[in-house]
Design an enzyme around this catalytic site. Structure first.
Site, PDB file in Angstrom:
ATOM      1  N   GLY A 215      42.472  40.887  37.232  1.00  0.00           N
ATOM      2  CA  GLY A 215      42.821  42.270  36.941  1.00  0.00           C
ATOM      3  C   GLY A 215      44.130  42.373  36.174  1.00  0.00           C
ATOM      4  CB  SER A 216      46.633  45.078  36.092  1.00  0.00           C
ATOM      5  OG  SER A 216      45.739  46.094  35.687  1.00  0.00           O
ATOM      6  CB  THR A 217      48.036  39.890  38.152  1.00  0.00           C
ATOM      7  OG1 THR A 217      46.725  39.335  38.241  1.00  0.00           O
ATOM      8  CG2 THR A 217      48.304  40.753  39.378  1.00  0.00           C
ATOM      9  CB  SER A 273      48.905  48.809  35.183  1.00  0.00           C
ATOM     10  OG  SER A 273      48.174  47.606  35.179  1.00  0.00           O
TER      11      SER A 273
END
Length: 485
Positions: A215-217, A273
Site C-alpha cells: 500500500g502507501s508505505t 498519501s
C-alpha cells in the site's frame, strides 16, 4: 611341511591385508554413507545424547535441554516459546529443525568442527563436541513490545538498526510454542497435526515468509525514484497531478482519501498519501527507473538470508503504464515482507544505503570462546544521500503533521509512513494496516531503529482501518523500547 607353512602364512597375510583394506574402505571412505543412512540410529542417539547449545537473547538463553532418560535423551525446551518462535524455530526429534535451530544446527548440536579443541579431532574420535551458543542481535524489550502490541491480531513486526542491519525484533502472530514439538510421544504428533491444520497458520513466519501488498508505505520507494531521477526537484512545488487520475490507456479513475490532492506538492502528497500524485510520478519515472529503484531497496532478491531464507518481495518488471501506476502506490502485484519494508525505512534513516539484515551476532563454544562473528555489509545504495535526507524530512512531516501522529515520541525525532493496502477479489478483503518508521533520540548522532508493522485484521470497521491508527502505536512501542524511553 615347510613349503606348506610358508604358503599358509602367505595366504593368511593376504587375507589379513584384504581385511585391513576392507575395514579402511568401510570406516574411512564409506563412513559418511553409513552415518547418513536413515536406518542408522546411532547418529540420532548421539545427537540427542547430550544437551543442545543455547540460543541467546540479551545475554539470556531462551532455549534449554531437558534430560528425559530415554534413548533420545535430551529434549529441547524454550523460554517464552511463542515470543521467540519466529527466530528460534523448533528442534524436534520427529520433525527436524527450522529457522535458527536449523541454520545453526552444527553449532548447537556440537557437530561443527570449529568447536573441536584440535583440528580433525572429531574425525579421529568420532564424537560430538559440547553444543555451542548462538548469540542473536535481538533486543529483548523490543521483541516483547512488538509481541504485546500485536496481541491476538494477525500480523508481524520487523525492526532493524539502520547503521548496521542488525535485526532488533522479529515477531509474527499468532504464534505457537516450539516445545510442543519436542519429544517422540503421541502428544507431539497431535500438536503437529493441530498446528498444521490451524487456519490461522501459527507456524507461518509472517515477518519474513509472508508477502503483502505494501500500500502507501511503498510511496517511499516511488518518492525516492522521482527525486533521484529529477522528476521532482522541489518538495514544495506543484506536481501537475490531476484528481482524479485516469490510469493510462484505461477509463479507470484513481481517487484519493483526502482532499486537495490536485497538483499537490510532493510534501503534501506524502504527508496525506495522495494516490493520484504517486501513481502519476511512477509513470513519469518510467518502468525502468521504478524497477531499478525497487531492486536497489531489495525487491526481487531471491538470495536474501538472515541466516535463514527470506521470501522475495516483488515488483514486476513487465508492466503497462496503468499497471505501473498502481504498482507505484503499492498495489497491483507489488508485494513485500515486513522485513523488506523495515529495510526501506532503515535505508532512509541510514543515509540511502541498504544494509544486509542479520540475526546472529556471533557463535561461541559452550565456554564462550568465539567461533564466528557477523559483520555489517551493504547490499545496495538505494538512493543518493541527498534524497535520503529529503525523505527523512518528508517522513518526519508525516509524524509531526500528518497520518502518523500516533507514532510521535517525546525526546526523539520520528519519521513514518502509514499505509492501508487493499487486497482480495475486487479489493473485498479486510485492508491490511501498515506503518513503517524510524526514530532518533534527540541526544543521539544517528537513528537507532527502523520498524515495519503490518496488521492483517485490524480491530476496526473496514472504513476506519488505517496504518497510522492501527499499526502506528505498535511501531511507537517498539521504537521506545529500543531507545530506552
Amino acid at each position: 611341511m615347510t613349503p606348506y607353512i610358508r604358503k599358509a602364512a602367505a595366504l593368511c597375510a593376504v587375507l589379513l591385508l584384504a581385511l585391513l583394506v576392507n575395514v579402511t574402505r568401510v570406516q574411512v571412505f564409506q563412513s559418511r554413507s553409513y552415518d547418513d543412512n536413515p536406518a542408522n540410529r546411532r547418529g540420532a542417539i548421539a545427537r540427542y545424547g547430550q544437551p543442545r547449545g543455547d540460543i541467546v537473547v540479551g545475554g539470556r538463553a531462551v532455549t534449554g535441554s531437558e534430560d528425559t532418560r530415554e534413548q533420545l535423551r535430551y529434549e529441547r525446551t524454550y523460554t517464552n516459546g511463542p515470543l521467540y518462535a519466529p527466530v528460534t524455530g523448533f528442534a524436534s526429534q520427529l520433525y527436524g529443525t527450522t529457522f535458527l535451530e536449523h541454520t545453526e544446527d552444527d553449532i548447537l548440536s556440537g557437530a561443527d568442527p570449529m568447536l573441536a579443541p584440535l583440528p580433525l579431532w572429531n574425525d579421529v574420535t568420532r564424537t560430538l563436541n559440547p553444543g555451542g551458543k548462538v548469540v542473536t542481535t535481538l533486543n529483548a524489550a523490543a521483541q516483547q513490545a512488538a509481541y504485546k502490541g500485536l496481541g491476538s491480531r494477525k500480523g508481524a513486526v520487523a525492526a532493524i538498526e539502520p547503521a548496521t542491519g542488525k535485526i532488533l525484533a522479529l515477531v509474527s502472530t499468532p504464534s505457537y510454542d516450539p516445545a510442543e514439538l519436542s519429544g517422540t510421544d503421541s502428544a507431539v504428533k497431535q500438536a503437529w497435526a493441530r498446528l498444521n491444520g490451524d487456519t490461522n497458520k501459527p507456524m507461518l513466519n509472517r515477518a519474513i515468509r509472508q508477502t503483502y501488498p505494501p500500500g502507501s508505505t511503498f510511496k517511499v520507494v516511488t518518492a525516492a525514484a522521482a527525486l533521484d531521477a529529477g522528476v521532482v526537484t522541489d518538495l514544495d512545488a506543484p506536481t501537475r497531478s490531476p484528481d482524479p487520475y485516469r490510469l493510462p490507456g484505461t477509463r479507470t479513475l484513481l481517487t484519493n482519501e483526502f482532499d486537495d490532492c490536485k497538483d499537490a506538492s510532493l510534501r503534501y502528497a506524502f504527508e496525506w498519501s495522495c494516490n493520484t500524485v504517486f501513481a502519476k510520478l511512477g509513470v513519469d519515472v518510467g518502468l525502468d527507473g521504478m524497477a531499478r529503484t525497487a531492486a536497489n531497496f531489495g525487491f526481487n532478491n531471491r538470495k536474501l538470508k538472515i541466516p535463514f531464507s527470506v521470501a522475495p518481495s516483488n515488483f514486476d518488471t513487465k508492466l503497462d503504464n496503468a499497471q505501473l501506476a498502481l504498482s507505484s502506490i503499492g498495489q497491483f502485484d507489488t508485494r513485500a515482507t515486513p522485513l523488506q519494508m523495515a529495510m526501506i525505512s532503515a535505508a532512509v534513516a541510514g543515509g540511502g544505503s541498504v544494509k544486509a539484515p542479520y540475526l546472529v551476532e556471533r557463535t561461541t563454544t559452550k565456554g564462550g570462546g568465539t567461533v564466528s562473528t557477523t559483520g555489517s555489509s551493504t547490499l545496495h545504495e538505494a538512493m543518493s544521500p541527498s534524497t535520503s535526507m529529503r525523505l527523512r524530512e518528508l517522513m518526519t512531516d508525516v509524524v509531526e503533521e500528518g497520518t502518523g501522529a500516533r507514532a510521535a515520541i517525546r525526546g526523539a525525532t520520528v519519521g513514518g509512513k502509514s499505509g492501508t493496502a487493499q487486497h482480495g477479489i475486487d479489493n473485498s478483503g479486510m485492508p491490511y494496516a501498515w506503518f513503517i518508521s524510524w526514530a532518533q533520540a534527540d541526544d543521539a548522532m544517528e537513528p537507532a531503529v527502523a520498524v515495519a508493522v503490518v496488521v492483517e485484521d485490524a480491530a476496526a470497521r473496514r472504513g476506519a482501518i488505517s496504518g497510522g491508527g492501527d499499526a502506528g502505536p505498535i511501531a511507537k512501542a517498539v521504537m521506545e523500547a529500543v531507545l530506552g524511553f
